[in-house]
Design a protein around this motif. Structure first.
Motif, short mmCIF file in Angstrom:
data_model
loop_
_atom_site.label_atom_id
_atom_site.label_comp_id
_atom_site.label_asym_id
_atom_site.label_seq_id
_atom_site.Cartn_x
_atom_site.Cartn_y
_atom_site.Cartn_z
N TYR A 1 0.83 -1.22 0.00
CA TYR A 1 0.00 0.00 0.00
C TYR A 1 0.86 1.27 0.00
CZ TYR A 1 -3.78 -3.20 1.25
OH TYR A 1 -4.68 -4.22 1.27
N ILE B 1 -9.55 -8.46 -6.72
CA ILE B 1 -10.25 -9.60 -6.12
C ILE B 1 -9.36 -10.84 -6.07
CG2 ILE B 1 -12.22 -11.18 -6.31
CD1 ILE B 1 -13.69 -8.83 -7.75
N TYR C 1 -2.79 -11.08 -2.12
CA TYR C 1 -2.17 -10.08 -1.25
C TYR C 1 -2.93 -10.02 0.06
CZ TYR C 1 -6.10 -7.13 -2.74
OH TYR C 1 -7.36 -6.64 -2.98
N ARG D 1 -3.44 -10.49 4.27
CA ARG D 1 -3.15 -11.53 5.25
C ARG D 1 -3.21 -12.92 4.62
NH1 ARG D 1 -3.90 -10.74 11.39
NH2 ARG D 1 -2.65 -8.87 11.48
N LEU E 1 -18.43 -9.25 -1.02
CA LEU E 1 -17.35 -10.04 -0.42
C LEU E 1 -17.22 -9.86 1.10
CD1 LEU E 1 -14.65 -9.56 -3.20
CD2 LEU E 1 -15.91 -11.64 -2.68
N GLU F 1 -7.06 -10.10 14.93
CA GLU F 1 -7.66 -9.28 13.89
C GLU F 1 -9.14 -9.61 13.73
OE1 GLU F 1 -7.26 -10.34 9.96
OE2 GLU F 1 -7.70 -8.35 9.15
N THR G 1 -3.58 -4.83 14.90
CA THR G 1 -2.48 -5.72 15.24
C THR G 1 -1.47 -5.69 14.10
OG1 THR G 1 -3.71 -7.54 14.25
CG2 THR G 1 -3.88 -7.30 16.63
N GLU G 2 -0.34 -6.35 14.29
CA GLU G 2 0.71 -6.34 13.29
C GLU G 2 0.18 -6.92 11.97
OE1 GLU G 2 4.25 -8.31 14.53
OE2 GLU G 2 5.22 -7.91 12.61
N GLY G 3 0.46 -6.24 10.91
CA GLY G 3 0.02 -6.73 9.60
C GLY G 3 -1.33 -6.19 9.18
N GLU G 4 -2.02 -5.49 10.09
CA GLU G 4 -3.29 -4.88 9.69
C GLU G 4 -3.01 -3.50 9.11
OE1 GLU G 4 -6.98 -5.31 12.02
OE2 GLU G 4 -5.69 -6.16 13.57
N ILE H 1 -6.13 1.12 5.66
CA ILE H 1 -6.84 1.19 4.37
C ILE H 1 -7.77 -0.02 4.18
CG2 ILE H 1 -5.02 0.08 2.99
CD1 ILE H 1 -5.72 2.18 0.79
N GLU H 2 -7.42 -1.12 4.83
CA GLU H 2 -8.27 -2.32 4.69
C GLU H 2 -9.54 -2.20 5.54
OE1 GLU H 2 -5.64 -5.60 5.50
OE2 GLU H 2 -4.73 -5.47 3.50
N LEU I 1 -12.91 -4.43 0.95
CA LEU I 1 -12.66 -5.31 -0.21
C LEU I 1 -11.19 -5.77 -0.21
CD1 LEU I 1 -13.34 -6.55 -3.01
CD2 LEU I 1 -12.75 -4.36 -4.00
N LEU I 2 -10.29 -4.87 0.18
CA LEU I 2 -8.87 -5.20 0.16
C LEU I 2 -8.55 -6.30 1.18
CD1 LEU I 2 -7.41 -1.58 -0.08
CD2 LEU I 2 -7.83 -3.19 -1.94
N ARG I 3 -9.38 -6.42 2.19
CA ARG I 3 -9.17 -7.46 3.19
C ARG I 3 -9.89 -8.76 2.84
NH1 ARG I 3 -8.09 -11.10 5.24
NH2 ARG I 3 -7.78 -11.71 7.40
N HIS J 1 -11.01 -9.74 -0.20
CA HIS J 1 -11.03 -10.10 -1.62
C HIS J 1 -10.91 -11.60 -1.83
CE1 HIS J 1 -6.65 -10.85 -1.95
NE2 HIS J 1 -6.61 -10.08 -0.90
N ASP J 2 -10.18 -12.28 -0.93
CA ASP J 2 -10.00 -13.71 -1.18
C ASP J 2 -11.17 -14.56 -0.70
OD1 ASP J 2 -9.43 -13.37 1.43
OD2 ASP J 2 -7.47 -14.34 1.41
#
Lengths: 522, 346
Positions: free
Chosen positions: A6, A504, A508, A510, B28, B123, B148-151, B154-155, B160-162, B164-165
């Motif tokens: 980011y 999507i 990327y 977590r 999502l 998280e 927490t670490e890694g958060e 912007i997510e 959606l950025l978090r 998306h999967d």
């Protein structure tokens, strides 16, 4: 600052905005500032290393050019006999050679110390049973191989008189540190990059759009394909690498490497393009190569041409090589003797190429394997010619497909060296492919235990077909130019679609730690 | 002309992108209407008419241990629970700030269980509390205090950025609740009617250090100050649960703190008999949380204190509010029946 992070996206957005907002004469200094900031993110102490290279290479270039001017002045002053002129030329050339050698040695010494000292000492300890302490906690400054080689190329070009020296220190600093190519190249030539790097660039929406489209395509390759496959590749090299898994590793890693490296270069070239700077292409459909020789004309073009121009030619035409050739001709006859400089120079080049990729024996072996295959192919050229003469139909499409597949397999097999840090690991995985015992109990469904689901594999498959399909379309002309001729609505939908595919399906956030570019290690 | 056309095209592109982005993001993002429903609790508050006498703030020990329906039925107290799973003390503070943007209750009841965590632990729990909050400075600060670490912030801004999967694990409910949702709590109370009695308890592990972190204390200070500033009574409680263990050393510290600050503190563990709790019948998970029976007993017991000691008026005579509660009570009773059938208790 990873390209896929980011902060990098924010960095680029701010830079592009500022770049076209500031007066045009400030654009180049702004790029230098941005490059320094980008580099400082990898560790501010790394700035000292790159600053050292900039200063020494800048001073070297200026002094080389001054020497050339002095030589011209001396030659022009008064009437000189041809012998006197020759003596002046030789004397000054010797000085320039010494100067060039000194600057090159200084920079190569830095590179060797930070990148290869540990490997060297470990090798010495291994061979002689000594116990030299190895600097295991040293972190190699980001992109040091790339910017050192790029700087050396510039200096040699100045020495050869093919480019003028850059007298402006800041401009040279920008050439060395231009941030899009710091991470993984390409290794640009001063003569090419300087044409657009220092120029003012007015804002043109079309240029920005075109550049960013390529950046997006790069992110697609990197995040949707390479980083997803990385999950499976890491799982396999972590222990599941025998029999069928080794074969899968061979294929998946080769596709991952392509998507990762070409994706990264797409981001680099696209970013530069968005800034109005032209960076030379680094790939030309490498997996369409019909031979290994052909492959190396298409893969990492800037590195290959660098080794050709700045190592192979100087070594093969050196005085030492000439005397070796003379001796070899006497010993083995004219025909065989003539091959000595080619064999030896190639051996040096490929050994160095291997070492350039990484400080371990795996990469040295990888380089030597390439050398061996290339030399054998060279020796067999007569045989191939006779074969094709006897079977003329083998020149057709079918033969080409076979040749492409054969080259792909060869490259993929050699890529296994890249997957491991030890020769044992590489050979263990490779030979297990031919060991029926290692295949016992292997089922394709076992691939689903590698951290990727069936949906992931299907998605990756579709995206790989798309990636290679677009790449093939590129053979008939720039894909973006062709897209630009389509109606606006269609273009808009396609671009938004690609953006969402990245957002999507990109690997990327977590759960994904494979963001680093593979070539960043080199 | 060309310039206008270019600008128009850019606007079209941005609109198309923004529309598609919002739609896909909505699809999502987890809906929290089935299975793990705790992520839905915080957002449900905003659909309420904000006129509460009592606001409960805290973690699972409030949203599972008190039934606002009983507080209404027995005392005419209009209450709401603003709690979610493992809601950390700093999140409770910002949720309280957020609540005060909408209303000023007479009493805030804060469960002190979360004092044991000075930092966010997960998280997933962060998300369940923070995502439901409406955007405000309080939400921004709560995110910054919780990550927490890694958060990445912007997510939270663009979930959606978090998420998306989640494309490969979308469920029917993701489509069903794309444009609508359903209420899963009863004024913030998460109902469970089934019973899993306490049969044995794990041995109490002694700790090397029983002190709460400075950060946790500082947020309790902030909660106290905020309530004082807003003129709202603060009641600290330790809701009943037999596990995880609430140490005497912890209790002492809270008691001392409460005395020092002049705030009332009730450890309900000390009133188990008075409340009438029976851990063989009033818990659905062997003592971690109350079931409906336990939650109703706790609410009835605490309701008396709230009504008598805090002089909260009985509002059952307010026609509009009573009508509202009639509807809520009906939904409450319906779910009791539904759950009894589900757990074979009918």
């Amino acid at each position: 600052m990873l390209f896929t992070s980011y902060p990098f996206i924010a960095f680029i957005a701010i830079l592009l905005f500022a770049y076209y907002l500031v007066p045009r004469r400030v654009q180049a200094p702004l790029l230098l500032l941005a490059s320094c900031a980008f580099y400082a993110f990898s560790g501010w102490e790394n700035l000292f290393f790159i600053a050292f290279t900039v200063l020494t290479v800048w001073a070297g270039g200026v002094l080389l050019e001054k020497n050339l001017i002095r030589q011209k002045e001396r030659l022009a002053a008064g009437e000189l006999s041809p012998e006197e002129k020759k003596a002046i030329r030789e004397g000054e050339k010797k000085k320039r050679k010494r100067l060039l050698a000194a600057v090159l040695l200084l920079n190569l010494a830095v590179l060797a110390t930070v990148k290869y000292l540990g490997f060297f000492l470990e090798s010495v300890n291994g061979v002689f049973g000594t116990a030299f302490g190895t600097p295991s906690d040293w972190i190699v400054p980001m992109g040091i191989s790339f910017y050192t080689f790029q700087s050396i190329g510039y200096l040699v070009d100045v020495y050869r008189g093919t480019v003028p020296a850059q007298r402006n220190l800041w401009k040279l600093a920008l050439f060395v540190s231009f941030f899009p190519q710091l991470v993984q190249g390409p290794i640009s030539r001063y003569g090419d990059l300087s044409k657009t790097l220092f120029d003012p660039h007015p804002f043109r929406f079309g240029v920005l759009r075109r550049g960013l489209l390529r950046v997006l395509w790069g992110y697609f390759k990197k995040m949707v394909i390479a980083d997803r496959l990385a999950v499976a590749v890491i799982a396999m090299t972590g222990g599941k690498d025998r029999g069928g898994f080794a074969l899968a590793l061979l294929f998946l890693y080769t596709i991952q490497l392509y998507a990762d490296f070409t994706g990264g270069i797409d981001i680099t070239i696209g970013l530069a393009e968005a800034l109005g700077v032209t960076v030379a292409e680094n790939f030309r459909r490498p997996y369409c190569a019909v031979s290994l020789k052909d492959y190396w004309r298409r893969w990492h073009i800037s590195m290959c041409s660098w080794f050709r121009d700045y190592l192979f030619y100087p070594v093969s035409t050196s005085r030492l090589m000439r005397s070796l050739t003379k001796g070899a001709k006497k010993a083995f006859g004219d025909k065989a003797g003539r091959k000595v400089p080619l064999y030896l120079s190639s051996l040096i080049v490929w050994g160095t190429t291997g070492l350039w990729h990484g400080a371990n024996w795996n990469f040295v072996m990888w380089g030597l394997a390439n050398w061996a295959v290339l030399m054998i192919s060279q020796e067999c050229e007569g045989l191939y010619a006779a074969f094709h003469k006897r079977f003329p139909k083998t020149e057709g499409f079918g033969w080409r497909v076979f040749a492409v597949g054969r080259t792909f397999l060869l490259v993929a097999a050699m890529n296994l060296f890249d997957c491991y840090t030890t020769l044992g690991g590489t050979f263990g995985a490779f030979f297990s492919i031919f060991d029926p015992a290692a295949w016992a109990g292997f089922e394709p469904a076992g691939l689903l235990s590698l951290g990727l689901s069936g949906a992931d594999f299907i998605l990756t498959g579709i995206c790989v077909v798309l990636m290679f399909g677009i790449s093939l379309m590129g053979a008939k002309g720039d894909v973006r130019d062709r897209l630009a001729r389509k109606p606006f609505a269609l273009r808009l939908v396609l671009v938004v679609l690609l953006l969402f595919v990245v957002l999507i399906f990109g690997a990327y956030g977590r759960g994904y730690d494979a963001g680093q570019f593979i070539y960043n290690r080199f | 002309m060309k310039r206008t056309k270019t600008i128009l095209r850019i606007v079209c592109a941005l609109l198309l992108f923004a529309g598609a982005f919002l739609l896909i993001q909505r699809l999502l993002t987890p809906k929290y209407v089935d299975g793990i429903v705790e992520g839905a609790f915080v957002a449900e508050y905003y659909r309420e008419k904000k006129d509460h006498d009592v606001i409960f703030i805290g973690d699972c020990e409030v949203y599972e241990n008190f039934s606002p329906a009983v507080l209404w039925r027995d005392y005419g107290i209009n209450s709401y629970i603003r709690g979610s799973a493992e809601q950390y003390i700093f999140q409770s503070y910002y949720l309280l700030e957020d609540t005060f943007r909408y209303e000023k209750p007479d009493v805030v009841v804060f469960n002190v269980q979360s004092l044991q965590f000075g930092e966010a632990q997960s998280e997933a729990y962060n998300r369940m509390t923070l995502e439901g909050m409406r955007w405000s400075p309080a939400k921004v600060e709560s995110i910054l205090a919780s990550m927490t670490e890694g958060e990445h912030f912007i997510e939270y801004l663009f979930p959606l950025l978090r998420y998306h999967d989640r494309w490969s694990s979308l469920e029917k409910t993701d489509f069903q609740y794309l444009f609508q949702t359903r209420t899963v709590t009863h004024n913030g109370y998460y109902m469970r009617v089934d019973v899993k009695p306490v049969e044995s308890l794990p041995a109490v592990k002694p700790r090397g250090d029983y002190s709460f972190s400075d950060r946790a204390w500082s947020y309790l200070d902030k909660i106290v100050s905020l309530c004082q500033k807003e003129g709202v009574e603060l009641l600290l409680i330790k809701a009943p649960s037999v596990y995880p263990h609430w140490y005497d050393q912890w209790d002492e510290q809270v008691k001392t703190y409460a005395e020092k600050k002049g705030v009332r503190y009730i450890n309900m563990l000390e009133h188990t008999e008075e409340i009438g709790l029976d851990y063989t019948a009033d818990t659905y998970d062997a003592g971690l949380h109350m079931n409906l029976s336990g939650a109703e007993k706790c609410a009835a017991w605490l309701g008396r204190i709230l009504a008598e000691d805090y002089h909260l008026a009985d509002r059952r005579g307010e026609e509009a509010l009573a009508a509202e509660w009639d509807e809520k009570r009906a939904a409450y009773e319906a779910e009791i029946q539904e759950q009894k059938e589900k757990y074979g208790m009918a």
